[in-house]
Design a protein around this motif. Structure first.
Motif, mmCIF file in Angstrom:
data_model
loop_
_atom_site.group_PDB
_atom_site.id
_atom_site.type_symbol
_atom_site.label_atom_id
_atom_site.label_comp_id
_atom_site.label_asym_id
_atom_site.label_seq_id
_atom_site.Cartn_x
_atom_site.Cartn_y
_atom_site.Cartn_z
ATOM 1 N N THR A 1 3.414 4.351 -4.116
ATOM 2 C CA THR A 1 3.117 3.114 -4.641
ATOM 3 C C THR A 1 4.027 2.502 -5.731
ATOM 4 O O THR A 1 4.782 1.345 -5.766
ATOM 5 C CB THR A 1 1.750 3.149 -5.438
ATOM 6 N N ILE A 2 4.298 3.497 -6.662
ATOM 7 C CA ILE A 2 5.449 3.144 -7.703
ATOM 8 C C ILE A 2 6.808 2.752 -7.312
ATOM 9 O O ILE A 2 7.353 1.756 -8.068
ATOM 10 C CB ILE A 2 5.469 4.180 -8.929
ATOM 11 N N PRO A 3 7.523 3.204 -6.332
ATOM 12 C CA PRO A 3 8.722 2.702 -5.881
ATOM 13 C C PRO A 3 8.482 1.539 -5.021
ATOM 14 O O PRO A 3 9.080 0.493 -4.959
ATOM 15 C CB PRO A 3 9.416 3.769 -5.197
ATOM 16 N N GLY B 1 -3.042 1.925 -3.395
ATOM 17 C CA GLY B 1 -2.555 3.367 -3.411
ATOM 18 C C GLY B 1 -2.777 4.187 -4.475
ATOM 19 O O GLY B 1 -1.642 4.129 -5.201
ATOM 20 N N GLY B 2 -3.670 5.063 -4.748
ATOM 21 C CA GLY B 2 -3.688 5.858 -5.824
ATOM 22 C C GLY B 2 -4.374 5.131 -7.290
ATOM 23 O O GLY B 2 -4.346 5.817 -8.186
ATOM 24 N N ILE B 3 -4.653 4.146 -6.902
ATOM 25 C CA ILE B 3 -5.285 3.462 -8.110
ATOM 26 C C ILE B 3 -6.755 3.480 -8.135
ATOM 27 O O ILE B 3 -7.509 3.062 -7.188
ATOM 28 C CB ILE B 3 -5.014 1.908 -8.192
ATOM 29 N N ILE C 1 -1.569 6.321 6.326
ATOM 30 C CA ILE C 1 -0.433 6.254 5.129
ATOM 31 C C ILE C 1 1.108 5.758 5.669
ATOM 32 O O ILE C 1 1.437 6.098 6.990
ATOM 33 C CB ILE C 1 -0.294 7.249 4.457
ATOM 34 N N GLY C 2 1.708 4.918 4.993
ATOM 35 C CA GLY C 2 3.251 4.720 5.186
ATOM 36 C C GLY C 2 3.922 5.966 4.571
ATOM 37 O O GLY C 2 3.444 7.194 4.435
ATOM 38 N N GLU D 1 0.810 -1.108 0.067
ATOM 39 C CA GLU D 1 -0.002 -0.159 -0.195
ATOM 40 C C GLU D 1 0.748 1.157 0.019
ATOM 41 O O GLU D 1 1.627 1.597 1.164
ATOM 42 C CB GLU D 1 -0.974 -0.051 1.243
ATOM 43 N N GLY D 2 0.735 2.057 -1.113
ATOM 44 C CA GLY D 2 1.664 3.069 -1.105
ATOM 45 C C GLY D 2 0.784 4.550 -0.584
ATOM 46 O O GLY D 2 -0.059 4.208 -0.006
#
Ligand SMILES: O=C(O)COc1ccc(-c2c[nH]c(CNC(=O)Nc3ncc(Sc4ccccn4)s3)n2)cc1
Length: 312
Positions: free
Chosen positions: A150-152, A169-171, A145-146, A137-138
């Motif tokens: 998400t991408i990294p 996360g963001g999708i 939130i962490g 979960e980005g």
């Protein structure tokens, strides 16, 4: 478009609906599962008898697989583990804690366990303990939130474990699903997108607030180690004031308590906690869960086939 996740869980589409507290009731989970995704009941801080009622609601509507999300800060974790084992719930996702100590019982009951993680270290620890898959979960996500986007995060966790990884996360659309597959994920988990599903039972004001959100409205409030992403409103300004004067975690927690319920049940969009992720600005319409899933699958398949021609 099928992935190993579909085979692992017995679902048609690699789309999981996030088990959001107060938001993910049996109605929403049943609609997502009936449509071929994996619907999840959000146990939140609810007592087991409430969660049992939601499980029965799902079972009245569909025979398809579904899940329950166990929030590890809940005072009822032990009873909820008993409940999901007794009810033979097919899938359990977990949040805000480490389900390691309950794995033997859950596995013995045939429950598939998919913890949500926000770091590589926790992902590796949980794989070693025998979990079936992981949601990476980005920090674009709604709620707690962490620190990693998400991408990294997703490819690092894909490289670190051998079990299926689900991106979150963001999708909120087919582009996000296609991107997640490109990152090596076996599927996606979406929360904010499903707040605006017709079958979601949150107050219409909450859905309206998500539809109206712009690119910069899903702001981070709280303090180090306790950041929460919500839609900007009078409550977030109160959190900013607390943070500005160095308030303690206890003060922040007192301000936040009961505010998610205020938003979901009473529709208090001014002082309620409108938990939602950065994908809120991509959500422009309230639709049945089946339509949301069909549209995302069609868009992702079109992109993937086009990518094929581009590459060729
Ligand atoms: O290291 C350890 O022992 C475990 O540490 C962990 C730390 C964090 C996580 C983690 C990251 N993301 C998630 C899943 N996401 C979430 O849990 N997101 C949430 N948003 C809002 C929440 S607020 C709430 C909940 C229930 C009732 C009322 N309010 S919980 N879990 C998992 C494990």
């Amino acid at each position: 478009l099928r992935t190993v996740l579909c085979d692992l869980l017995g679902i048609t589409y690699p789309i999981i609906q996030g088990g959001m507290a107060w938001v993910a009731t049996g109605e929403l989970a049943a609609a997502v599962s009936a449509a071929g995704g994996l619907g999840i009941i959000g146990a939140g801080n609810a007592p087991p008898e409430t969660v049992r009622r939601e499980i029965h609601k799902v079972r009245e509507q569909t025979d398809r697989p579904f899940g329950v999300n166990i929030y590890y800060m809940s005072p009822y974790v032990e009873e909820l583990i008993d409940l999901v084992c007794a009810e033979k719930v097919p899938v359990v996702t977990t949040g805000a804690g480490n389900p390691g100590k309950h794995l033997p019982r859950l596995k013995a009951a045939g429950v598939k366990v998919i913890p949500v993680v926000a770091s590589v270290a926790l992902a590796k620890r949980l794989e070693r303990l025998g979990v079936d898959a992981l949601v990476a979960e980005g920090m674009e996500c709604g709620g707690h939130i962490g620190e990693i986007a998400t991408i990294p995060l997703v490819p690092q966790i894909v490289d670190a474990v051998h079990i299926p990884v689900i991106a979150a996360g963001g999708i909120a659309d087919g582009r996000g699903l296609a991107a997640a597959l490109a990152l090596g994920a076996a599927g996606v988990q979406m929360g904010t997108r499903f707040i605006c599903a017709e079958e979601c039972t949150v107050h219409p004001n909450y859905k309206e607030a998500v539809l109206k959100a712009g690119d910069r409205d899903a702001v981070v409030t709280g303090m180090p180690g306790h950041y929460v992403r919500v839609l900007k409103n009078k409550l977030t300004r109160q959190f900013e004031e607390l943070a500005a004067r160095g308030a303690s975690w206890e003060e922040m927690d007192r301000l936040g308590t009961g505010k998610l319920r205020a938003a979901v049940v009473e529709g208090d969009v001014e002082y309620g906690s409108l938990m939602a992720g950065q994908s809120a600005a991509l959500v422009r319409e309230i639709k049945p869960a089946a339509a949301i899933i069909e549209e995302i699958m069609a868009e992702a398949e079109a992109i993937i086939s086009r990518l094929g021609t581009l590459v060729r």
